[in-house]
Design an enzyme around this catalytic site. Structure first.
Site, PDB file in Angstrom:
ATOM      1  N   SER A   1       0.710  -1.095   0.075  1.00  0.00           N
ATOM      2  CA  SER A   1      -0.052  -0.055   0.041  1.00  0.00           C
ATOM      3  C   SER A   1       0.700   1.257   0.196  1.00  0.00           C
ATOM      4  O   SER A   1       1.397   1.550  -0.953  1.00  0.00           O
ATOM      5  CB  SER A   1      -1.164   0.128   1.167  1.00  0.00           C
ATOM      6  OG  SER A   1      -2.006   0.748   0.894  1.00  0.00           O
TER       7      SER A   1
ATOM      8  N   ASP B   1       9.399   5.160 -10.798  1.00  0.00           N
ATOM      9  CA  ASP B   1       8.929   5.913 -12.176  1.00  0.00           C
ATOM     10  C   ASP B   1       9.577   7.048 -12.516  1.00  0.00           C
ATOM     11  O   ASP B   1       9.793   7.368 -13.560  1.00  0.00           O
ATOM     12  CB  ASP B   1       7.263   6.013 -12.077  1.00  0.00           C
ATOM     13  CG  ASP B   1       6.338   4.882 -12.307  1.00  0.00           C
ATOM     14  OD1 ASP B   1       6.982   3.751 -12.486  1.00  0.00           O
ATOM     15  OD2 ASP B   1       5.230   4.852 -12.440  1.00  0.00           O
TER      16      ASP B   1
ATOM     17  N   LYS C   1      -1.249  -4.351  -2.952  1.00  0.00           N
ATOM     18  CA  LYS C   1      -2.432  -3.576  -2.459  1.00  0.00           C
ATOM     19  C   LYS C   1      -2.467  -2.273  -3.264  1.00  0.00           C
ATOM     20  O   LYS C   1      -2.005  -1.155  -2.613  1.00  0.00           O
ATOM     21  CB  LYS C   1      -2.606  -3.690  -0.997  1.00  0.00           C
ATOM     22  CG  LYS C   1      -3.911  -2.870  -0.631  1.00  0.00           C
ATOM     23  CD  LYS C   1      -3.781  -2.788   1.032  1.00  0.00           C
ATOM     24  CE  LYS C   1      -5.255  -2.243   1.622  1.00  0.00           C
ATOM     25  NZ  LYS C   1      -5.171  -0.884   0.925  1.00  0.00           N
TER      26      LYS C   1
END
Length: 438
Positions: free
Chosen positions: A306, A317, A331
């Site tokens: 999470s 990224d 998650k």
């Protein structure tokens, strides 16, 4: 960050965790995201299903082997309604609601003792500094044999912890046994205990280590302070940092954003999508850089979930860090805590989150850039028991510097000495500095 204060406040109501025991919003969300009239207009009451529900309830009350009251039946019906939506939506009773608030705030009424179990007894692992326990002289290794006169043997650790936690200002008596001696009593007064979610230290000169155990409300501030302290302890700019998110189950969304922002100077961090307007959020980095752009390795594993995956995904990224370890938990959903009457609440999945490149990691997880699986490290004995510097009358080193006889290279044990993944992360940071010429 490029979002309004109103969105910041709303984001604090969103929790991102694995399992019911570890999540709550920092501030309760107002349960008015969708007007009641709109819900009624779009979804009329299912009268036939409600008749069936009432009939089942009547049959249970009339025929079940033991009497069951209406409150119990209705609460169980609510729990079933939510538990069958997805694994993370849940109905929170007063105790669960309070536990989740304590979990993400990092504050609770207690004594300041980290405990474990040994031979059926509750054992003090460590007293937390500047708490009632540490001030009263409670020591690591003490066995807690009684709490307010009730024996702890046979109790679970959770039961014992629940008894030691409670209302601030109340007194509690612990019966301790130290080093096999006679039992003695210590009376303590509960106080507000603040648990830090961030630990940091220098692995060696120029290389720092930051471990986040859970994303609490203050985690972002704690990471900022940790970076400043590492820099101060090192005496100069760091050459690399390892950010350890292994086995971190998640926590508060806003804290995850703040942590990622400490390492980023621009670009998107995360965005969320859901059915209601309040679930559409975007978070971007501000120009400040608490990390000073130092090389960064992030450790993840199957227990990283999470909020941990939000940080890892953003740094991956944005090409800011190298991710190392094993695949994360996967998650990718957002839970909002909606308070109800009588200190109860709903923890409801309201959105999915996406990394800057638009990836949803739901049920897939984040794949590290470099896979490194856990391994046991065994140090080999150095058989070079005699060196030139041990010889009587040996020549000195013309370049200067102290002699290095046998045994001079011994050092204290460090975290990376028994943690293969961490040692590999540190080696990678050193390699990055060498190849970049820094």
């Amino acid at each position: 960050m490029l979002h309004s204060p109103r969105l910041t406040q709303l984001a604090l109501t969103i929790a991102l965790v694995v399992g019911a025991p570890l999540a709550i919003a920092a501030e309760p969300a107002k349960p008015a995201s969708v007007p009641a009239t709109e819900v009624t207009a779009k979804a009329p009451l299912p009268l036939e299903e409600l008749r069936t529900f009432a009939e089942v309830m009547d049959r249970i009350k009339a025929a079940y082997v033991e009497p069951v009251d209406d409150k119990t039946l209705l609460e169980n019906a609510i729990k079933g309604m939510l538990s069958n939506l997805d694994p993370h939506s849940a109905y929170l009773g007063p105790e669960d609601f309070q536990e989740l608030q304590e979990s993400t705030s990092g504050e609770f009424g207690g004594l300041g003792i980290e405990v474990g179990q040994e031979d059926g007894f509750i054992k003090v692992v460590s007293p937390i500094d500047d708490t009632p326990a540490s001030r009263a002289g409670v020591q690591a290794g003490d066995l807690i044999v009684k709490i307010n006169g009730a024996p702890t043997r046979g109790q679970t650790m959770t039961e014992a912890v629940d008894k030691m936690r409670g209302k601030v200002g109340e007194k509690i008596t612990l019966t301790l046994v130290r080093d096999g001696g006679n039992p003695f009593d210590v009376t303590l007064t509960r106080a507000v205990i603040q648990v830090k979610s961030v630990k940091s230290q220098l692995l060696e000169n120029d290389y720092g280590y930051i471990r986040i155990t859970q994303f609490q409300v203050k985690t972002g501030d704690e990471v900022g302070k940790a970076l400043a302290k590492l820099r101060k302890d090192n005496g100069k700019k760091l050459r690399g940092v390892v950010l350890d998110l292994r086995n971190n189950p998640g926590g508060v969304l806003q804290s995850a954003v703040e942590v990622a922002d400490h390492f980023l100077t621009k670009g998107l961090i995360v965005y969320t999508k859901g059915r209601i307007a309040n679930s559409e959020l975007r978070f971007s980095a501000d120009p400040a850089d608490a990390s000073e752009g130092v090389p960064l390795v992030v450790l993840i594993n199957g227990g990283s979930a999470s909020a941990s995956e939000i940080v890892a995904g953003a740094l991956q990224d944005q090409k800011r860090a190298v991710l190392m370890g094993t695949d994360s938990f996967g998650k990718g959903s957002v839970q909002t805590v909606l308070p109800l009457a009588n200190d109860r609440a709903l923890k409801l999945t309201t959105a999915l989150y996406f990394t800057p490149n638009g990836r949803s990691i739901q049920a897939q997880g984040i794949v590290p850039d470099i896979e490194v699986r856990p391994a046991k490290l065994t140090a080999e004995v150095d058989n070079d028991n005699f060196k030139e510097a041990d010889l009587q009358g040996h020549l000195g080193n013309g370049n200067g510097g102290a002699d290095r006889p046998t045994g001079s290279g011994k050092r204290k044990e460090r975290p990376q000495d028994n943690d293969f993944q961490l040692s590999q992360a540190l080696s990678l940071l050193k390699g990055l500095n060498i190849t970049s010429g820094k």
